[in-house]
Design a protein around this motif. Structure first.
Motif, PDB file in Angstrom:
ATOM      1  N   VAL A   1       0.816  -1.214   0.000  1.00  0.00           N
ATOM      2  CA  VAL A   1       0.000   0.000   0.000  1.00  0.00           C
ATOM      3  C   VAL A   1       0.853   1.268   0.000  1.00  0.00           C
ATOM      4  O   VAL A   1       0.331   2.361  -0.194  1.00  0.00           O
ATOM      5  N   GLY A   2       2.147   1.125   0.215  1.00  0.00           N
ATOM      6  CA  GLY A   2       3.023   2.289   0.196  1.00  0.00           C
ATOM      7  C   GLY A   2       4.296   2.045   0.963  1.00  0.00           C
ATOM      8  O   GLY A   2       4.659   0.905   1.274  1.00  0.00           O
ATOM      9  N   PHE A   3       4.961   3.150   1.287  1.00  0.00           N
ATOM     10  CA  PHE A   3       6.246   3.096   1.968  1.00  0.00           C
ATOM     11  C   PHE A   3       6.319   4.176   3.035  1.00  0.00           C
ATOM     12  O   PHE A   3       5.754   5.256   2.870  1.00  0.00           O
ATOM     13  N   ALA A   4       7.036   3.888   4.096  1.00  0.00           N
ATOM     14  CA  ALA A   4       7.392   4.890   5.090  1.00  0.00           C
ATOM     15  C   ALA A   4       8.845   5.247   4.809  1.00  0.00           C
ATOM     16  O   ALA A   4       9.703   4.361   4.729  1.00  0.00           O
ATOM     17  N   LYS A   5       9.114   6.521   4.638  1.00  0.00           N
ATOM     18  CA  LYS A   5      10.469   6.960   4.320  1.00  0.00           C
ATOM     19  C   LYS A   5      10.970   7.852   5.440  1.00  0.00           C
ATOM     20  O   LYS A   5      10.295   8.783   5.861  1.00  0.00           O
ATOM     21  N   ILE A   6      12.163   7.554   5.921  1.00  0.00           N
ATOM     22  CA  ILE A   6      12.785   8.313   6.998  1.00  0.00           C
ATOM     23  C   ILE A   6      14.125   8.826   6.488  1.00  0.00           C
ATOM     24  O   ILE A   6      14.941   8.061   5.983  1.00  0.00           O
TER      25      ILE A   6
END
Length: 152
Positions: free
Chosen positions: A101-106
């Motif tokens: 469903v997507g990505f978490a980017k840090i």
């Protein structure tokens, strides 16, 4: 609230195609953009032009989608055009059925750490050069002393 409260890291969500869907205050502090300026834009806008041309942002998403996580470092661009050395983590986000469903980017600004590492490396190189010169000086002095003894 937790994500918005973090200001030392840019934390944002991107959809499976790489478009930004949310943005925290850390992103504003580190990259200089307010949420309304970047939401809906592609995350590759923060990469250096040569990295975009080489397809690095797309490969990062492919790796994160396939392996669950991508981690790397590289130069990134702020809103004002300045560069900073970034440590980046991209984690994939799956729904309960396992669909992407997507990505978490840090993103973390590691410019000062990189500068310190470069300064340390330069100091090490200077020390090695000084040690070489000292050894050559001692060898030259020894040869001169021996030669002087022979002449005497």
């Amino acid at each position: 609230m937790l994500v918005q409260g973090v200001t030392d890291y840019a934390i944002y969500m991107i959809d499976p195609r790489g478009y930004i869907t949310n943005w925290n205050l850390g992103g504003e502090r580190i990259k200089g953009y307010r949420a309304e300026e970047v939401i809906g834009g592609h995350f590759s806008q923060f990469y250096m032009p040569e990295d975009r041309a080489a397809g690095i942002p797309g490969r990062a998403l492919e790796i994160a989608a396939r392996e669950g996580r991508y981690e790397g470092e590289g130069w990134r661009i702020r809103k004002d055009g300045t560069r900073f050395w970034a440590g980046v983590i991209i984690d994939r986000i799956l729904d309960p059925d396992g669909k992407l469903v997507g990505f978490a980017k840090i993103t973390r600004d590691m410019t000062e750490k990189r500068r310190a590492e470069e300064a340390l490396e330069q100091a090490r190189a200077a020390l090695a050069q000084a040690q070489k010169m000292e050894a050559v000086g001692q060898l030259t002095g020894g040869v001169a002393h021996d030669f002087n003894n022979l002449l005497t």
